[in-house]
Design a protein around this motif. Structure first.
Motif, PDB file in Angstrom:
ATOM      1  N   LEU A   1       0.833  -1.197  -0.179  1.00  0.00           N
ATOM      2  CA  LEU A   1      -0.079   0.137   0.110  1.00  0.00           C
ATOM      3  C   LEU A   1       0.924   1.272  -0.097  1.00  0.00           C
ATOM      4  CD1 LEU A   1      -2.867  -1.108   2.244  1.00  0.00           C
ATOM      5  CD2 LEU A   1      -2.720  -1.108  -0.159  1.00  0.00           C
ATOM      6  N   ARG A   2       2.189   1.296  -0.046  1.00  0.00           N
ATOM      7  CA  ARG A   2       2.969   2.327  -0.137  1.00  0.00           C
ATOM      8  C   ARG A   2       2.846   2.785  -1.673  1.00  0.00           C
ATOM      9  NH1 ARG A   2       8.560   0.428   0.762  1.00  0.00           N
ATOM     10  NH2 ARG A   2       7.880  -1.439  -0.234  1.00  0.00           N
ATOM     11  N   TRP A   3       2.416   2.039  -2.709  1.00  0.00           N
ATOM     12  CA  TRP A   3       2.501   2.299  -3.932  1.00  0.00           C
ATOM     13  C   TRP A   3       1.112   2.429  -4.543  1.00  0.00           C
ATOM     14  CZ3 TRP A   3       7.047   3.688  -5.139  1.00  0.00           C
ATOM     15  CH2 TRP A   3       8.330   3.038  -4.427  1.00  0.00           C
ATOM     16  N   PHE A   4       0.862   3.437  -5.743  1.00  0.00           N
ATOM     17  CA  PHE A   4      -0.232   3.245  -6.328  1.00  0.00           C
ATOM     18  C   PHE A   4      -0.647   1.932  -6.892  1.00  0.00           C
ATOM     19  CE2 PHE A   4       0.628   7.870  -6.314  1.00  0.00           C
ATOM     20  CZ  PHE A   4      -0.723   8.506  -6.049  1.00  0.00           C
TER      21      PHE A   4
ATOM     22  N   SER B   1      -8.777   4.130   2.765  1.00  0.00           N
ATOM     23  CA  SER B   1      -9.365   4.947   3.828  1.00  0.00           C
ATOM     24  C   SER B   1      -8.206   5.068   4.903  1.00  0.00           C
ATOM     25  CB  SER B   1     -10.554   4.618   4.685  1.00  0.00           C
ATOM     26  OG  SER B   1     -11.694   4.301   3.462  1.00  0.00           O
ATOM     27  N   THR B   2      -8.081   6.274   5.370  1.00  0.00           N
ATOM     28  CA  THR B   2      -6.989   6.755   6.318  1.00  0.00           C
ATOM     29  C   THR B   2      -7.907   7.363   7.579  1.00  0.00           C
ATOM     30  OG1 THR B   2      -6.764   9.098   5.546  1.00  0.00           O
ATOM     31  CG2 THR B   2      -5.420   7.093   4.693  1.00  0.00           C
ATOM     32  N   ALA B   3      -6.943   7.657   8.677  1.00  0.00           N
ATOM     33  CA  ALA B   3      -7.549   8.006   9.711  1.00  0.00           C
ATOM     34  C   ALA B   3      -8.397   9.497   9.635  1.00  0.00           C
ATOM     35  CB  ALA B   3      -6.636   8.573  10.820  1.00  0.00           C
ATOM     36  N   ASP B   4      -7.966  10.348   8.700  1.00  0.00           N
ATOM     37  CA  ASP B   4      -8.689  11.670   8.221  1.00  0.00           C
ATOM     38  C   ASP B   4      -9.347  11.686   6.956  1.00  0.00           C
ATOM     39  OD1 ASP B   4      -6.421  11.554   6.822  1.00  0.00           O
ATOM     40  OD2 ASP B   4      -5.635  13.543   7.489  1.00  0.00           O
ATOM     41  N   TYR B   5      -9.468  10.385   6.152  1.00  0.00           N
ATOM     42  CA  TYR B   5     -10.048  10.460   4.890  1.00  0.00           C
ATOM     43  C   TYR B   5     -10.667   9.081   4.621  1.00  0.00           C
ATOM     44  CZ  TYR B   5     -10.563  10.625  -0.009  1.00  0.00           C
ATOM     45  OH  TYR B   5     -11.037  10.462  -1.513  1.00  0.00           O
TER      46      TYR B   5
ATOM     47  N   VAL C   1     -15.623   4.641  -5.820  1.00  0.00           N
ATOM     48  CA  VAL C   1     -14.877   3.539  -6.536  1.00  0.00           C
ATOM     49  C   VAL C   1     -15.216   3.393  -7.733  1.00  0.00           C
ATOM     50  CG1 VAL C   1     -13.840   1.191  -6.246  1.00  0.00           C
ATOM     51  CG2 VAL C   1     -14.488   2.214  -4.124  1.00  0.00           C
ATOM     52  N   PRO C   2     -14.030   3.758  -8.582  1.00  0.00           N
ATOM     53  CA  PRO C   2     -14.646   3.713 -10.232  1.00  0.00           C
ATOM     54  C   PRO C   2     -14.413   2.150 -10.490  1.00  0.00           C
ATOM     55  CG  PRO C   2     -12.047   4.250  -9.853  1.00  0.00           C
ATOM     56  CD  PRO C   2     -13.013   4.320  -8.321  1.00  0.00           C
ATOM     57  N   ALA C   3     -14.916   1.914 -11.725  1.00  0.00           N
ATOM     58  CA  ALA C   3     -15.229   0.518 -12.136  1.00  0.00           C
ATOM     59  C   ALA C   3     -13.871  -0.098 -12.384  1.00  0.00           C
ATOM     60  CB  ALA C   3     -15.968   0.573 -13.388  1.00  0.00           C
ATOM     61  N   GLU C   4     -12.904   0.507 -13.147  1.00  0.00           N
ATOM     62  CA  GLU C   4     -11.870  -0.246 -13.308  1.00  0.00           C
ATOM     63  C   GLU C   4     -10.827  -0.657 -12.027  1.00  0.00           C
ATOM     64  OE1 GLU C   4      -9.629   3.642 -12.729  1.00  0.00           O
ATOM     65  OE2 GLU C   4     -11.721   3.011 -13.401  1.00  0.00           O
ATOM     66  N   ALA C   5     -11.335   0.011 -10.907  1.00  0.00           N
ATOM     67  CA  ALA C   5     -10.644  -0.414  -9.569  1.00  0.00           C
ATOM     68  C   ALA C   5     -11.175  -1.891  -9.022  1.00  0.00           C
ATOM     69  CB  ALA C   5     -11.166   0.466  -8.563  1.00  0.00           C
TER      70      ALA C   5
ATOM     71  N   HIS D   1      -4.714   9.888  -0.760  1.00  0.00           N
ATOM     72  CA  HIS D   1      -4.457   9.925   0.841  1.00  0.00           C
ATOM     73  C   HIS D   1      -3.862   8.590   1.460  1.00  0.00           C
ATOM     74  CE1 HIS D   1      -7.442  13.146   0.103  1.00  0.00           C
ATOM     75  NE2 HIS D   1      -6.986  13.623   1.241  1.00  0.00           N
ATOM     76  N   ARG D   2      -3.926   7.432   0.979  1.00  0.00           N
ATOM     77  CA  ARG D   2      -3.508   6.453   1.533  1.00  0.00           C
ATOM     78  C   ARG D   2      -1.917   6.516   1.256  1.00  0.00           C
ATOM     79  NH1 ARG D   2      -1.618   2.630  -2.231  1.00  0.00           N
ATOM     80  NH2 ARG D   2      -3.524   2.462  -2.954  1.00  0.00           N
TER      81      ARG D   2
END
Length: 222
Positions: free
Chosen positions: A82-85, A135-139, A146-150, A172-173
């Protein structure tokens, strides 16, 4: 009899000469000409649209890559790093032998119909994972964002691009995991967003490999 043999020999000789000429023209001269023109005018595309980082070829802009953690014992599918896109889902969603980690030997999607119960469940699970992971603590990510290609794999399973909407959703992540501000990461996304080809073909897109290379450089400077 002699005339017949002589005519046959001449025909064979003519056929052999034609074969040699055609082999030379179509098998040697033409390929060399095309290769030369391609290297002179479109060298990057002719060489596979290579992407370099730190002076080394790290991939192609045409082929996606996986950004995962090492496979744990007992896992069939590794967890995303999760550090990366992240790009589009691979493994065809779920686990199958059709598409394995952007493999060039085996590529393809699930080949299931849109009303297939197993596919529907995979998409639901994928959406839940996208919401949770990003999702993060503030987002907080909403399922409607969530878009379809995700949550769907591409037809080839090798898609290198994602939509700007999916890249924005991950900002944010990525910022949180790398100790960066959301503004810094959003700026990277904006800089790597490409518009429609020639202004009207295709959709706006973000190349995940190029974006992650820029992210790595930003993290190194911070």
């Amino acid at each position: 009899m002699n005339n017949s043999v002589s005519n046959t020999a001449r025909l064979l000789g003519a056929g052999l000469r034609a074969l040699l000429v055609l082999t030379l023209v179509t098998g040697v001269i033409y390929p060399l000409l095309v290769t030369g023109v391609a290297q002179a005018l479109f060298s990057n595309k002719a060489n596979g649209s290579e992407i370099k980082a730190d002076g080394k070829v790290v991939g192609s802009s045409l082929i996606g890559q996986a950004y995962n953690l090492p496979l744990k014992k007992g896992q069939e599918t590794p967890d995303p790093d999760l550090r990366w896109f992240q790009g589009r889902p691979r493994n065809g969603l779920g686990t199958n032998s059709v598409n394995t980690q952007y493999s060039l030997i085996l590529s393809g999607a699930t080949n299931r119909s849109g009303d297939n119960e197993e596919l529907i469940q995979w998409v639901k699970d994928a959406k839940a994972a996208v919401v949770k992971d990003n999702s993060t603590a503030d987002y907080k990510v909403k399922p409607s964002e969530v878009p379809a290609e995700a949550v769907t794999s591409s037809g080839s399973g090798l898609d290198p691009d994602i939509s700007p909407a999916y890249a924005d959703l991950q900002v944010h992540r990525v910022a949180d995991k790398n100790g960066l501000s959301a503004g810094q990461v959003q700026k990277l996304v904006d800089e790597h967003t490409e518009g429609r080809t020639l202004g009207f073909m295709g959709e706006p897109r973000v190349n995940v490999l190029e974006l992650n290379i820029a992210l790595k450089a930003l993290v190194a400077k911070s």
